[in-house]
Design an enzyme around this catalytic site. Structure first.
Site, mmCIF file in Angstrom:
data_model
loop_
_atom_site.group_PDB
_atom_site.id
_atom_site.type_symbol
_atom_site.label_atom_id
_atom_site.label_comp_id
_atom_site.label_asym_id
_atom_site.label_seq_id
_atom_site.Cartn_x
_atom_site.Cartn_y
_atom_site.Cartn_z
ATOM 1 N N ASP A 66 1.176 -1.293 0.058
ATOM 2 C CA ASP A 66 0.091 0.132 0.321
ATOM 3 C C ASP A 66 0.833 1.620 0.266
ATOM 4 O O ASP A 66 0.771 2.491 -0.678
ATOM 5 C CB ASP A 66 -1.090 0.287 1.482
ATOM 6 N N HIS B 163 2.843 6.691 -2.593
ATOM 7 C CA HIS B 163 3.481 7.343 -3.197
ATOM 8 C C HIS B 163 2.850 7.503 -4.975
ATOM 9 O O HIS B 163 3.146 8.252 -4.916
ATOM 10 C CB HIS B 163 4.838 6.440 -2.450
ATOM 11 N N ASP C 249 -4.248 13.154 22.013
ATOM 12 C CA ASP C 249 -2.974 12.969 21.319
ATOM 13 C C ASP C 249 -2.988 14.456 19.943
ATOM 14 O O ASP C 249 -1.842 14.397 19.507
ATOM 15 C CB ASP C 249 -2.510 11.630 21.280
ATOM 16 N N ALA D 107 -12.050 5.505 1.409
ATOM 17 C CA ALA D 107 -10.924 4.095 1.172
ATOM 18 C C ALA D 107 -9.807 3.704 2.496
ATOM 19 O O ALA D 107 -9.581 2.917 2.825
ATOM 20 C CB ALA D 107 -10.197 4.891 0.171
ATOM 21 N N ALA E 202 -7.838 2.339 7.878
ATOM 22 C CA ALA E 202 -6.555 2.487 7.579
ATOM 23 C C ALA E 202 -6.178 3.269 9.070
ATOM 24 O O ALA E 202 -6.468 2.159 10.516
ATOM 25 C CB ALA E 202 -5.527 3.195 6.815
ATOM 26 N N GLN F 8 3.466 13.249 4.039
ATOM 27 C CA GLN F 8 3.470 14.457 3.821
ATOM 28 C C GLN F 8 3.414 14.954 5.165
ATOM 29 O O GLN F 8 1.627 15.406 5.435
ATOM 30 C CB GLN F 8 2.795 15.149 2.519
#
Length: 255
Positions: free
Chosen positions: A44, A49, A144, A152, A156, A216
């Site tokens: 992934d 990237h 935090d 999508a 994650a 990024q």
């Protein structure tokens, strides 16, 4: 998608070069700029990237999994590779646009396919205010950090932070706190994809934060605005029996 114009992208330092060489023998690949499909070999991370690098070409991406993570990838099957591409289904993604300002007044813009996140830079918890569509919805969140995830990307980092998984066609965004301290029981919000989310960082000198759009990262941020882009589309190709929508459903049942 029936095409013979296929480009191939892979890490030249990959430990799977022997397998990659076998894949290269299956077809005559072309330059990326001339392609109608871009195959990205890896995991992934490699896919994300290269999507960021080549999304401006508006060419569909087909991920081929040789990495440790492969939620957005297709399983390797060299015998059926071309057939799988020809018969693939298309998932269209709209990335997030992040605009961030740092303590020097510098403005940064970046796109995110999975999520935009803000995170404390020191041992001190971050404090920030949250506005939705120009209306203050939370005067102070102590945590935090926080993130905004696309459908999508909802399976994650967002899922690990306790956020929900969104169906791909939901037209929603996840706003999820990261280790929230106050309000202690606030677990986030579901927002329409048309929403504009603004984070105003409080007490920035004592409690500095960084902001990231996928991979990024930007330092010492004072405010962040996030919204879904409607003029930027990313096309991902998936095997017809292994669609992204099906994977999102399976993830919710721990499969």
């Amino acid at each position: 998608m029936n095409t013979n114009k296929i480009a191939l992208i892979y890490n030249k330092n990959s430990k799977h070069l022997a397998i990659i060489e076998e894949i290269k023998k299956l077809f005559n690949y072309c330059k990326i700029e001339d392609a109608e499909v871009i195959i990205i070999i890896g995991g992934d991370g490699e896919l994300l990237h290269n999507i960021h690098r080549y999304m401006h070409l508006n060419i569909p991406f087909y991920g081929l999994n040789l990495g440790s993570l492969g939620f957005l990838m297709n399983p390797l099957d060299t015998k059926k590779l071309l057939q799988n591409i020809y018969e693939s289904t298309v998932s269209v993604l709209n990335p997030l646009l992040m605009q961030a300002e740092d303590t020097n007044g510098q403005i940064y813009k970046a796109l995110a396919i999975n999520e935009v996140s803000i995170f404390r830079k020191t041992n001190q918890a971050a404090k920030f205010r949250i506005d939705i569509n120009g209306v203050e919805r939370m005067s102070e969140l102590v945590a935090d950090g926080a993130l905004v995830a696309t459908p999508a990307g909802s399976s994650a980092y967002n899922l690990s932070a306790g956020g929900p998984i969104l169906p791909l066609a939901s037209n929603m965004l996840c706003l999820t706190p990261i280790c929230s301290f106050r309000p202690r029981r606030w677990h986030g919000a579901l927002l329409l994809s048309s929403a504009t989310i603004k984070f105003e960082i409080l007490n920035i000198t004592k409690r500095p934060v960084n902001a990231t759009a996928d991979f990024q990262e930007f330092n010492n941020i004072t405010r962040v605005t996030v919204k879904s882009t409607k003029d930027q589309h990313i096309k991902l190709l998936f095997n017809k029996n292994h669609t992204l929508e099906d994977r999102i459903i399976k993830e919710q049942f721990g499969e």
